[in-house]
Motif scaffolding. Structure first.
Motif, PDB file in Angstrom:
ATOM      1  N   GLN A   1       0.859  -1.183   0.000  1.00 54.06           N
ATOM      2  CA  GLN A   1       0.000   0.000   0.000  1.00 54.06           C
ATOM      3  C   GLN A   1       0.897   1.235   0.000  1.00 54.06           C
ATOM      4  OE1 GLN A   1      -3.219  -0.318  -0.376  1.00 54.06           O
ATOM      5  NE2 GLN A   1      -3.016  -2.563  -0.256  1.00 54.06           N
TER       6      GLN A   1
ATOM      7  N   ASP B   1       5.706  -1.745   1.361  1.00 52.34           N
ATOM      8  CA  ASP B   1       5.175  -2.707   2.328  1.00 52.34           C
ATOM      9  C   ASP B   1       3.685  -2.465   2.549  1.00 52.34           C
ATOM     10  OD1 ASP B   1       4.870  -0.595   4.104  1.00 52.34           O
ATOM     11  OD2 ASP B   1       6.765  -0.990   5.122  1.00 52.34           O
ATOM     12  N   GLU B   2       3.082  -3.249   3.423  1.00 51.57           N
ATOM     13  CA  GLU B   2       1.623  -3.189   3.578  1.00 51.57           C
ATOM     14  C   GLU B   2       1.155  -2.081   4.510  1.00 51.57           C
ATOM     15  OE1 GLU B   2       0.743  -7.172   4.752  1.00 51.57           O
ATOM     16  OE2 GLU B   2       1.068  -7.978   2.731  1.00 51.57           O
ATOM     17  N   SER B   3       2.104  -1.385   5.162  1.00 48.79           N
ATOM     18  CA  SER B   3       1.706  -0.373   6.146  1.00 48.79           C
ATOM     19  C   SER B   3       0.975   0.791   5.496  1.00 48.79           C
ATOM     20  CB  SER B   3       2.952   0.144   6.870  1.00 48.79           C
ATOM     21  OG  SER B   3       3.716   0.964   5.989  1.00 48.79           O
TER      22      SER B   3
ATOM     23  N   ASP C   1       2.431   3.485   4.710  1.00 47.14           N
ATOM     24  CA  ASP C   1       3.073   4.695   5.232  1.00 47.14           C
ATOM     25  C   ASP C   1       3.947   5.405   4.209  1.00 47.14           C
ATOM     26  OD1 ASP C   1       1.966   4.266   7.679  1.00 47.14           O
ATOM     27  OD2 ASP C   1       3.746   3.268   8.531  1.00 47.14           O
ATOM     28  N   SER C   2       4.295   4.704   3.136  1.00 51.19           N
ATOM     29  CA  SER C   2       5.305   5.301   2.257  1.00 51.19           C
ATOM     30  C   SER C   2       4.701   5.852   0.971  1.00 51.19           C
ATOM     31  CB  SER C   2       6.417   4.300   1.960  1.00 51.19           C
ATOM     32  OG  SER C   2       5.919   3.011   1.805  1.00 51.19           O
TER      33      SER C   2
END
Lengths: 481, 481
Positions: free
Chosen positions: A41, A84-86, A88-89
């Motif tokens: 995400q 990654d799946e967080s 956040d980026s």
């Protein structure tokens, strides 16, 4: 406005509507790697138009503590460009920076943006009577920046080296937004550490490649593709040395595949036929090329070379391509190995290398070891013998798709990686580490080298904002922490 | 015992009587660089016998906070192996680690200790029908470790690259005593940052090179040295491209010198004679070599190539060496330029490079600029045209030795370095930075690159014990501190 709203507003102002989106549909294609192994995400998708915008964007991200995942053609093999799946980026696409700024015919070099697609570069240089001597399956999507960040290989490394050897000049945006600018190449420059080589192959964890000056070579005036049948991989290695003695730098590629691989390809490809009349334990595909200055007598030299190999007992049979169409047909067989093997069923794939001289014995040892440990599997090795680089696939037992789990694959990969490490080899010959092999690298890598990498990463990206979670983690592995 | 007495006792125990001395007479030859520009002091001279001893010694030094100055043949050009005057550091000689461990004829590589002298390596590989394709004036003393640490160049870089391109595997001891061990080369290895290239050329500030695996090439079966007379440096550049088109990778060297240089050499060398009948503004020395596979017809190809150059108006005259003795005689002229120019009087010397294609115009611009700014001086440029690398000497006005001070030399060098920087070039093409050019690098280097170097240095040698005061200082320059 919240901090993140402020950030989004600033990014939108900086990049304009073409340069920034948070639309889920527009982002989706870029959040999964092309092999479909990793899905992540992102806060948004930024597509800056030039280096100045990348620099300003990275400064914004640094100020707000937003991690950045750089992405080129999204055709990497190790999930290195997938966030990654967080969520956040920020996903940072270089694809808009796709201008070829200059092709210097006399100086044999091209300067271009990081987003230039490899095939576009091939076409532009060929139009000038030159070529960029690196190619690979994903050439229609892979970008110059991605190829540099991953130190990409391919089938011409034997003569021309991997991407690292072809980069004359480099421009990259660092973690604080400053611009490392060495686009104008100097043939000799001893002003300290080779920062350019440090950035190449660092998978976007030390800097974002925004531009490059690349080495070009004369266009191919003639080429012969030789298909040779061999009794063993040891004979293939001896044949390679024989050919290098005879034709030196004209040998651009030297690929090997076992009989079973060829049969799988012939079954998979409609209207294909075997290059030789009989079966052989191993097959070699040899690409011999010549530019204008060396083209005369190429066929005669190749014929004499193979006659010598036959006399020395190195080959059982050989065929020289009689036309460009046949040369292409030979290559098509080689390039169809991966899809043909995939058609057999699920497979665990490995991109490994050992010291060139050990490769025949390594393959002879590792294939039966794996097949004995996992009964019913088929282990096949094929690839770039001249580089000591073998693609090693382990195919699930027929009809076992139900019982064959990701855990089996992981166990097999651990065993293969243990073996290759014991043989002094590399768990990633040309596909890089990304997120796919990060933990295996931490498990098996030389602790001294890993420690150096962590120190360098921490020094150049202390906040860990560039492509986090890829290649090397900042914390040492738990066992030694 | 004081701390230092404890340290000395531990070092003496570790290395034994052959491995450690504090005798002033034994140390003296190694405390001054060979050009006599820098003299330092040292706590002692350590000469470990193997990598394990180097590692243990560095751990001892780290524990006691003792700085280390690594040294090979002490034939560097920039004072990089000479300790400072404080006398606080230990001089670490690698000269005892002079074993050639293996020459792999089939795989064309040699593995050896960091203390192996270049000429010894040449002889050992030649005995096996191979050669190590890097050579330079100091080959009788320069060591493999020193050549790697300084990324040495020489007269064959045009074809084979500088030291950086010839190192397949590397072993180095890091600042904490750990051993970076990558002696066994993998042709393809994408497991992260290229730490080997980071260490190469780092002048002992990141690690101490204790061993290497080096690339070898087939022995030379035939060579022709061509001496050509030219109207301009622009013609020389066009001739280089003409020759590369015609003979490709057979061109190993392409050196240029102006008529005045040749005259100085002829006056300096007894029994020497000009290769051509008449004077020419510029002269080119072209080395064309062939291994066994390519030796046939080399002379005919060279003759045709030069006939073509004459027809195109690129050369005014040319002579091909008719024998190996004549080939050596041509090279002797080139190699005598530096001593012949030194014989004229004191000179300020510069080792600079610009982008290859700009070199003719750069030389045409910089010579009159310097001679006008310092009336009575003679500025001469000669060297490796094919690498864009020019040795630029400014000779003091005749009879001015009294009035010609070090301050004049410094002012001239500043001006030359300013000019070369403005032309996009390097203030050190092949001789490195050491202590000689450290402050000039800090003044003129790209601040982004300098900052990266300082961060990497601080990360890998946080206590600053490896070759302190060389290459890059940890503190940023005062103006920006």
């Amino acid at each position: 406005m919240s901090t993140s709203d402020t950030f989004f507003a600033e990014v939108a102002t900086l990049l304009g509507p073409r340069g920034f989106t948070r639309d889920a549909d527009l982002m989706a294609p870029w959040l999964t790697d092309w092999r479909g192994r990793f899905t992540g995400q992102a806060l948004g998708l930024a597509s800056p138009a030039d280096t100045a915008e990348v620099s300003a964007l990275v400064r914004l991200c640094a100020a707000h503590g937003v991690p950045i995942v750089p992405q080129g053609g999204n055709s990497g093999m190790s999930g290195g460009a997938t966030p990654d799946e967080s969520g956040d980026s920020l996903l940072l696409s270089l694809r808009r920076m796709n201008a070829i700024h200059a092709i210097d015919v006399e100086g044999r070099k091209a300067t271009c943006g990081g987003g230039v697609v490899l095939q576009t570069l091939h076409e532009a240089t060929e139009a000038q009577g030159l070529r960029f001597p690196l190619t690979l399956g994903g050439k229609g999507s892979a970008t110059v920046g991605g190829l540099i960040s991953t130190n990409a290989g391919g089938s011409q490394v034997l003569r021309h080296g991997s991407m690292r050897a072809l980069v004359l000049g480099l421009e990259a945006v660092l973690a604080d937004g400053s611009v490392f600018s060495q686009l104008t190449p100097l043939k000799k420059d001893n002003r300290g550490f080779d920062l350019k080589q440090l950035l190449i192959g660092s998978e976007g964890t030390l800097g974002i490649v925004t531009g490059a000056t690349l080495r070009l070579v004369p266009a191919i005036a003639d080429r012969i593709v030789i298909w040779a049948g061999l009794a063993s991989l040891q004979a293939a290695r001896a044949l390679l040395l024989h050919c290098e003695d005879g034709a030196g730098e004209a040998i651009e590629g030297f690929e090997v595949l076992p009989q079973g691989c060829l049969e799988a390809v012939l079954a998979y490809l409609p209207d294909s036929r075997a290059p030789l009349g009989q079966a052989h334990a191993w097959h070699a595909l040899i690409e011999v090329v010549a530019d204008r200055a060396a083209a005369e007598g190429l066929r005669e030299r190749c014929e004499a070379m193979m006659a010598g190999a036959f006399e020395r007992g190195l080959i059982e049979d050989a065929a020289l391509s009689a036309s460009e169409a046949q040369a292409e047909a030979f290559w098509l067989l080689r390039e169809s190995v991966a899809p043909a093997e995939r058609a057999k069923g699920s497979a665990v794939q490995h991109d490994i290398s050992v010291p060139v001289e050990r490769m025949p014995d390594f393959v002879d040892a590792v294939v039966p070891t794996i097949e004995a440990a996992w009964p019913g599997t088929e282990a096949i090795a094929f690839g770039h013998l001249g580089d000591g680089n073998v693609h090693f696939h382990v195919i699930a037992p027929a009809g076992s798709d139900a019982g064959w789990s990701a855990a089996d694959g992981k166990r097999i990969s651990r065993e293969v990686h243990d073996l290759v490490t014991r043989w002094g080899g590399s768990i990633s010959a040309e596909h890089g580490i990304g997120q796919l092999k990060r933990d295996e690298l931490a498990r098996l890598g030389d602790p001294v080298a890993l420690d150096m990498m962590r120190r360098v990463k921490a020094a150049l990206d202390p906040a860990g904002l560039l492509n986090p979670g890829k290649l090397v983690t900042l914390a040492p592995p738990a066992a030694t922490a």
